[in-house]
Scaffold this active site. Structure first.
Site, PDB file in Angstrom:
ATOM      1  CG  MET A  17      -1.759  -1.299   1.314  1.00 30.85           C
ATOM      2  SD  MET A  17      -2.877  -1.322   2.751  1.00 30.85           S
ATOM      3  CE  MET A  17      -1.689  -1.411   4.103  1.00 30.85           C
ATOM      4  CG  ASP A  18       4.589   3.172  -2.092  1.00 33.72           C
ATOM      5  OD1 ASP A  18       4.699   3.930  -1.107  1.00 33.72           O
ATOM      6  OD2 ASP A  18       5.438   3.116  -3.000  1.00 33.72           O
TER       7      ASP A  18
END
Length: 345
Positions: A61-62
């Site tokens: 989750m960037d």
């Protein structure tokens, strides 16, 4: 340790979302097998094959900070936006029948970030777990039974329909009328049952470095959801793929030293059993690994486990990752020819 008033206020102020989604479906009575699926049960989109969806999906989750900067908001707002996007991803994963979801929230290297940012991230993860434990327990397995008399025998025809977060399946079976209280007691009656077979939660990574309040929240949530068996959610906080491999080597070395294991008996299966993802039993290795924000690397995430994972990279920043982006990743996965080193004749 309790969250400081400043951190709680910052969490509340940073969230760009005014309302929260509710992941659990209402307890609906389905009237017939031909009715549309209940809310929370998604039909399979055209082109997507339900039988060949991944069992285990891993998410990096960037892009939270970049998402906030692009909107002129503080970094904390981007971290706060992680929660609704993750909640939606969990809901979609359950709806598609994906058995395991592993979400990379915070890496071992992220501890080197400014303390204020780290503290805020820990508060976000704590809130995510606290807000959703009840939802994890409310993912129902619907079982509808309809009993009808069979015209050709002294038996009853039972039609039962299993509704989980995937396409409904319907099945028929015959039972003797002696199993029923009377010939008319159950005739045409619909019985709706549900089992609490929802989401089982596990936090992986170096939990010893987590704040005490987060350790307690995680432990309580793991205990509360330990009996659930429909889906597994692993939340990686302070996780390092290299450290995971090292700790597995250490466990095996100690077993050899204690003469519980011979070195020549060590194989890939035994090694994998010592990795943190072995907790999920059936599917410890992700079939599909998704990374948002346009970065094209694994960043020390599930290094052993992702040896044969299909990789999908998207420019979408994590807070904007939703159903359309998830569907694109699943469609890409189904277009891959997974040979695992073998040649198909």
């Amino acid at each position: 340790m309790q969250l400081s008033l400043q951190t709680r206020n910052a969490l509340r102020a940073a969230s760009p979302f005014q309302t929260r989604r509710t992941a659990a479906p209402p307890c609906l009575r389905i009237r017939a097998c031909t009715d549309p699926p209940a809310e929370g049960i998604l039909p399979v989109p055209a082109g997507l094959r339900a039988e060949s969806l991944p069992h285990h999906v891993a998410m990096i989750m960037d892009g939270n900070s970049r998402w906030a900067r692009a909107r002129g908001m503080p970094t904390s707002a981007g971290h706060a936006a992680l929660q609704p996007a993750l909640e939606e991803t969990v809901r979609l994963s359950c709806a598609r029948g994906i058995r395991v979801l592993t979400a990379f929230a915070f890496s071992h290297q992220n501890w080197d970030r400014p303390k204020e940012e780290v503290d805020f991230c820990m508060a976000v993860y704590n809130r995510f777990i606290q807000d959703n434990v009840a939802q994890f327990l409310r993912y129902f397995l619907f079982l509808k039974l309809i009993l009808r008399p069979d015209n050709f025998s002294n038996r009853y025809k039972i039609n039962f329909m299993l509704l989980a977060f995937s396409m409904p399946c319907s099945m028929n079976m015959m039972v003797s009328s002696a199993c029923c209280k009377s010939e008319t007691h159950y005739q045409g009656e619909e019985i709706l049952m549900f089992c609490r077979e929802g989401i089982r939660l596990r936090v992986i990574g170096d939990c010893s470095r987590l704040p005490t309040y987060l350790q307690k929240t995680a432990q309580n949530a793991e205990e509360e959801t330990s009996s659930n068996s429909q889906h597994d959610l692993m939340l990686a906080i302070g996780y390092s793929g290299r450290t995971d491999i090292l700790q597995a080597c250490g466990k095996l070395a100690r077993k050899v030293h204690s003469k519980l294991l011979r070195p020549e008996d060590i194989d890939e299966s035994l090694f994998a059993d010592e990795l943190q993802t072995s907790w999920t039993d059936e599917f410890p290795c992700p079939d599909l690994l998704i990374r948002t924000s346009g970065e094209l690397r694994l960043s020390n995430f599930l290094l052993w486990q992702s040896a044969y994972s299909e990789l999908f990279f998207t420019d979408t920043l994590w807070p904007d990752f939703g159903e359309a982006e998830y569907l694109q990743a699943l469609m890409s996965f189904q277009s891959r020819d997974r040979r695992f080193g073998k040649r198909k004749l």
